[in-house]
Design an enzyme around this catalytic site. Structure first.
Site, PDB file in Angstrom:
ATOM      1  CD  GLN A 121       9.929  -1.223   8.970  1.00  0.00           C
ATOM      2  OE1 GLN A 121       9.413  -0.194   9.412  1.00  0.00           O
ATOM      3  NE2 GLN A 121      11.203  -1.749   8.684  1.00  0.00           N
ATOM      4  CG  LEU A 122       9.318  -0.718   0.705  1.00  0.00           C
ATOM      5  CD1 LEU A 122       8.837   0.621   0.699  1.00  0.00           C
ATOM      6  CD2 LEU A 122      10.775  -0.794  -0.251  1.00  0.00           C
TER       7      LEU A 122
ATOM      8  CG  ASP B 218      12.147 -19.744  -1.643  1.00  0.00           C
ATOM      9  OD1 ASP B 218      12.581 -18.783  -1.412  1.00  0.00           O
ATOM     10  OD2 ASP B 218      12.219 -20.755  -0.924  1.00  0.00           O
TER      11      ASP B 218
ATOM     12  CB  ALA C 227      16.111  -7.306   1.748  1.00  0.00           C
TER      13      ALA C 227
ATOM     14  CB  THR D 190      17.177  -6.235   6.758  1.00  0.00           C
ATOM     15  OG1 THR D 190      15.894  -6.722   7.487  1.00  0.00           O
ATOM     16  CG2 THR D 190      16.636  -5.921   5.386  1.00  0.00           C
TER      17      THR D 190
ATOM     18  CB  THR E 171      21.010  -0.642   2.059  1.00  0.00           C
ATOM     19  OG1 THR E 171      21.631  -0.072   3.182  1.00  0.00           O
ATOM     20  CG2 THR E 171      22.048  -1.821   1.388  1.00  0.00           C
TER      21      THR E 171
ATOM     22  CE1 TYR F 294      20.975  -5.999   4.455  1.00  0.00           C
ATOM     23  CE2 TYR F 294      22.267  -3.887   5.216  1.00  0.00           C
ATOM     24  CZ  TYR F 294      21.357  -4.357   4.670  1.00  0.00           C
ATOM     25  OH  TYR F 294      20.265  -3.573   4.024  1.00  0.00           O
TER      26      TYR F 294
ATOM     27  CD1 TRP G 125      20.386   4.969   8.515  1.00  0.00           C
ATOM     28  CD2 TRP G 125      19.870   6.682   9.731  1.00  0.00           C
ATOM     29  NE1 TRP G 125      21.482   5.301   9.083  1.00  0.00           N
ATOM     30  CE2 TRP G 125      21.279   6.500   9.753  1.00  0.00           C
ATOM     31  CE3 TRP G 125      19.612   7.924  10.617  1.00  0.00           C
ATOM     32  CZ2 TRP G 125      22.323   7.265  10.633  1.00  0.00           C
ATOM     33  CZ3 TRP G 125      20.343   8.716  11.071  1.00  0.00           C
ATOM     34  CH2 TRP G 125      21.886   8.470  11.258  1.00  0.00           C
TER      35      TRP G 125
END
Length: 285
Positions: A14-15, A35, A58, A60, A101, A124, A148
């Site tokens: 997403q980021l 990797d 990450a 997640t 996070t 996590y 979020w």
């Protein structure tokens, strides 16, 4: 800032995809190209033309991290790999930007400041906290803590939009409070810190606006969709996970104190404003 000297790691997430849009001339790699869990691959990679690493990779899956296999992957990707990247950055005089996070905190404080003591609850969370500690050993580092996250991939807003399409009135947790963070806001913050060469260290980054529960966010989503016919039924975190005994613990307060990032001249947009824009964009797809 020379985009061609930026390396985006985790480029397909997403980021990562948002970062690629911002920095189209940057080098962008995912695990197939590099990797980061493989020390040999990292040591053999050509770092000579890299001045900035942006680590958006990450593990997640919060609940899967509580399993035997997930635990190993979470620690390998979120902690061990962060340590390897920190060493690479230091050795090659590279600035490293690392995305973290609010899960590194237990959620007892109403708003989390950058200097709050780490207090992660689940696997996590613990692996991300360890990653923060590792990245902080690099001389030139920015750690951006987010909460979020909403972007191009699967996320809470899309899930609620999908339920609305099916005319479902959902049960939604009402005792977890925070602010949405849109990937566009995170990328803007990263660019702001790098372009202005702000002081290295940890920065909280989320959208601004009044903290809200997941249930309140859902009501806002339905308002934007003009679905006044749908009802959001509040439930507690404990009630939501009553049949999911292996679920990871969640921090109940996820809101950040944003004063540090604001002091640099960066003012995040409100989550409500960005939510409207996000929904409008999604509805056009």
């Amino acid at each position: 800032m020379d985009q061609s000297k930026i390396l985006i790691i985790g480029a397909n997430g997403q980021l990562g995809s948002e970062l690629q849009s911002k920095y189209p001339k940057a080098k962008a790699v995912d695990k197939n190209e590099l990797d980061i869990t493989d020390a040999k691959q990292l040591s053999e990679f050509d770092w000579s033309d890299v001045e900035i690493i942006i680590n958006a990779a990450a593990y997640t899956n919060v609940d899967e991290a509580e399993t035997s296999e997930g635990r190993k992957l979470a620690w390998l990707i979120n902690a061990s790999s962060a340590g390897l990247l920190a060493k690479i950055a230091d050795k090659n005089d590279i600035t490293i930007v690392h995305v973290s996070t609010e899960y590194v905190f237990d959620g007892q404080e109403k708003e989390h400041a950058e200097d709050e003591a780490l207090s992660p609850l689940g696997v996590y969370a613990q692996s991300k906290a360890a990653g923060d500690v590792a990245i902080a050993t690099a001389g030139k580092h920015y750690i951006l803590r987010t909460s979020w996250l909403i972007g191009n991939g699967p996320n809470f807003v899309k899930t609620m939009m999908g339920l609305a399409e099916k005319n479902i009135s959902p049960k939604v947790v009402s005792d977890q409070v925070g602010r949405l963070t849109f990937t566009s806001t995170v990328v803007q913050a990263i660019d702001h810190l790098l372009s202005r060469k702000e002081a290295y260290g940890i920065y909280n980054v989320s959208n601004d606006g009044p903290p809200a529960s997941w249930a309140e966010v859902t009501r806002t989503i339905f308002e934007v969709l003009d679905r006044k016919d749908l009802v959001v039924n509040d439930i507690t975190t404990e009630e939501y996970f009553v049949s999911k005994k292996d679920a990871a613990p969640r921090p109940l307060n996820s809101a950040f104190d944003l004063s540090k990032i604001k002091s640099t001249g960066f003012n995040p947009p409100s989550w409500q404003d960005d939510l409207v824009k996000y929904i409008e964009k999604e509805r056009k797809k």
